[in-house]
Design an enzyme around this catalytic site. Structure first.
Site, PDB file in Angstrom:
ATOM      1  CB  THR A 156      -6.325  28.555  27.074  1.00  0.00           C
ATOM      2  OG1 THR A 156      -7.260  27.991  27.059  1.00  0.00           O
ATOM      3  CG2 THR A 156      -5.507  29.271  27.108  1.00  0.00           C
ATOM      4  CE  LYS A 182      -9.123  30.850  27.199  1.00  0.00           C
ATOM      5  NZ  LYS A 182      -8.643  30.367  28.416  1.00  0.00           N
ATOM      6  CB  THR A 193      -9.445  32.844  31.105  1.00  0.00           C
ATOM      7  OG1 THR A 193      -9.115  32.920  32.723  1.00  0.00           O
ATOM      8  CG2 THR A 193      -9.847  34.455  31.529  1.00  0.00           C
TER       9      THR A 193
END
Lengths: 407, 407
Positions: A156, A182, A193
């Site tokens: 992201t 990630k 997250t």
């Protein structure tokens, strides 16, 4: 400005027999970004997971837990970025279930054999038309040699894709372990997250894998912090395909060797998240030794790792011992004898007997603080337990990233 | 850039009969700064205090606790800025004791009738020559009408002096309550401490005052946070001189009226610390209602108040509900039903049933966020307990202040 982030190339990432990965650009939040990942697993693969403890857990986390509990044999994972499907109530749950059902239909498996994951904006609903329209393309791309693309597909606001791959010889055969992760803080715009996935071609029974996943998570993804904010979507999954023909059983030397390598992969994946932490300019290991129990060791390590004053001092390369001592002091450990504590910055003995070490000079502390990577070692002299937490510093850039209005 | 900080003048601060204050420029760390405060109390004054829970508590805190426990009747307080006398071992303790002894000799009282306080750099020893040389000047300045100078004398990196004064009519007489505080985060260069002192001319028995001090502290100085860092020197003292001729006893209506006014003085003094918080641009009240017990109410309020993501969102005037919900979720409250929680920004109902309120618009949230002073109200629907925590936002200026090398 990632800290000592290793160069990762597609060639370094060994395929894992029985694991195919495919991605798509589904336009979930942005155009021209890989934002959908499908992982297909061979039959007989055992899968285990640990998830966020946040009471506001996202819809896909609830579905994952439910599908794992049904023990039908997980055959596929589907991950989208751009939308976390968290704080979305009954419709969110239905959307996560529908994603599983559609993928299951196209792969010829049961709905409950699919695990869904989402990361991105929270309090917004999944754009289901875009997501479902992306599935055929992701399935079409499925291949074993696709880990680098997979690492990119789950990013992201990460600035770099995160992946680790290792091989180990056991019983004359090569066992492969490859994983991706990630996360970079719980971040603009609510990009929340931490996700971690590790696959291996070893064979491990479900009960053993469940134990292993908890232990491994505890010393990797549960030992990092950027800003102390626990996301609604955090998930960590281990998949064991059995395709190598080697079956490993708890209690054997082979199992231990494998578990150690798995731990290394998980720890490195977790550390990559810290190295790419929002605004990070320093990578710090907070090591607490000789604690009475694991809980107090971790409590003190996190107290130091979360202190905004400690983190801003590291940002400034300031050997500000007082802030470290104060953070140890307010960790809430009962009957802590501060006069018995020793503190080291790398190998420099900086504090003892409740104050500055008599031989310590500011120049020694400064030399350590000027490094990009620093170990703070705290020896409590209370027992034999220990813990390590990895974190990064707190910079102007962190505030800039997180104060930036969602756009 | 203090937030809605009221104008405070010397004329507003009513003298308290039986309390004389004197200051000096002792040159403890800087020249040309009031850095030494002596408070002399009339005989029969009752004194009670609460202190930091940090295990690395400073030498003067240990001496205060010891002298209070001896119950000889406290007759004087001595406060220095510039050096916290924390992390200073046996010599630090001896220096704090010696300060008391020297002041006691000059005032003709016993050593154990003096309470010492220090705030400033930690891990350094008090410059005893300067400190002791300053005592005669401070004693010479002793007078009742000196609260404003006293508020200035205890400032470290505070940008404004902090004082509150109120009067209340009881039994046909005027009871006065006047207090001062200091603190702005635990700050450069390890300027740690929150200090608070309130004096009244009411008469209150020792046992009642001890109870009252704990209760009052809980809802004032123990309900604020700037960066979550608990200092080594935090102290809060209440002094009741009995000079008004009015004696108040627990359980009476007069006592309750007095206690409420005392609570207001303490709460306002605590809030002044937040309003002058390092880099603060917003003043936030985090109100948790209908909790099962006080502990979980405060835990959730602090979880929201400490979240760097919530604090940076407020800095950016960003109505980022997801960050508030996530911080509630990770507060660690067992069996929290997130679908039952309502969240309000001032009067705007922003979240319900685990997600955004259906009638909520971003424009409503934005209008509230643009204010300098904002209430976040979280209704749990679990019971009847409640808590309020006051905090400020997290700005670039905070990082600049704290990353600045000690100089």
């Amino acid at each position: 400005m990632a800290v000592n982030f290793p160069t990762i190339t597609a060639e370094q990432l060994h395929p894992v027999a029985g694991v195919e990965l495919g991605f798509a650009q589904a336009g979930i939040r942005k155009a021209d970004k890989k934002d959908l990942l499908v992982i297909r697993l061979a039959p007989q693969t055992t899968v285990s997971g640990v998830f966020t403890t946040n009471a506001f857990c996202a819809a896909p986390v609830r579905v994952c837990k439910n599908h794992l509990a049904q023990r039908r044999g997980i055959r596929a994972l589907v991950v989208n970025t751009g939308c976390a499907n968290a704080g979305t109530g009954a419709l969110g749950l239905a959307n996560a279930e529908r994603t599983c059902a559609e993928l299951a239909k196209q792969l010829g498996i049961d709905d409950t054999q699919v695990l869904p994951f989402s990361t991105g904006v929270i309090l917004e609903h999944l754009p289901m038309d875009n997501l479902l329209a992306g599935l055929p393309a992701a399935i079409e791309h499925l291949k074993e040699d696709n880990w680098y693309n997979a690492a990119q597909a789950i990013m992201t606001t990460d600035t770099l894709p995160k992946a680790v791959s290792k091989q180990i010889q056991i019983q004359g055969k090569t066992i492969t372990l490859t994983g991706i992760s990630k996360g970079a803080g719980m971040i603009k715009p609510n990009m929340a997250t931490m996700l971690g996935y590790i696959a291996t071609d070893a064979g491990i029974a479900q009960a053993d894998l469940d134990d292993l996943t908890k232990t491994i998570a505890d010393r990797s993804f549960n030992s990092i912090t950027i800003d102390g904010d626990t996301s609604t979507n955090d998930s960590f999954i281990i998949m064991a395909t059995h395709q190598s023909g080697v079956t490993l059983t708890q209690g054997t030397a082979d199992y231990t060797a494998f578990a150690n390598t798995l731990q290394q992969v998980a720890t490195e994946l977790a550390q990559l998240i810290v190295r790419d932490g929002e605004g990070a300019t320093k990578f710090m290991s907070i090591v607490v030794e000789r604690a009475e129990n694991d809980n107090e060791a971790k409590r003190i390590a996190y107290s130091v790792a979360h202190s905004p004053l400690v983190k801003t001092a590291f940002y400034a390369s300031d050997p500000n011992l007082g802030r470290i001592l104060a953070a140890i002091g307010y960790a809430g450990v009962k009957d802590l004898d501060v006069d018995a504590i020793d503190v080291y910055l790398d190998d420099v003995h900086v504090a003892t007997a409740g104050g500055r070490h008599p031989d310590y000079t500011e120049a020694q502390g400064q030399a350590v603080m000027n490094q990009a990577e620093i170990t703070v070692r705290i020896v409590l002299h209370r027992g034999e337990a220990h813990a390590t937490v990895w974190t990064c510093d707190f910079s102007h850039e962190y505030v800039t990233i997180n104060a930036d209005y969602r756009s």
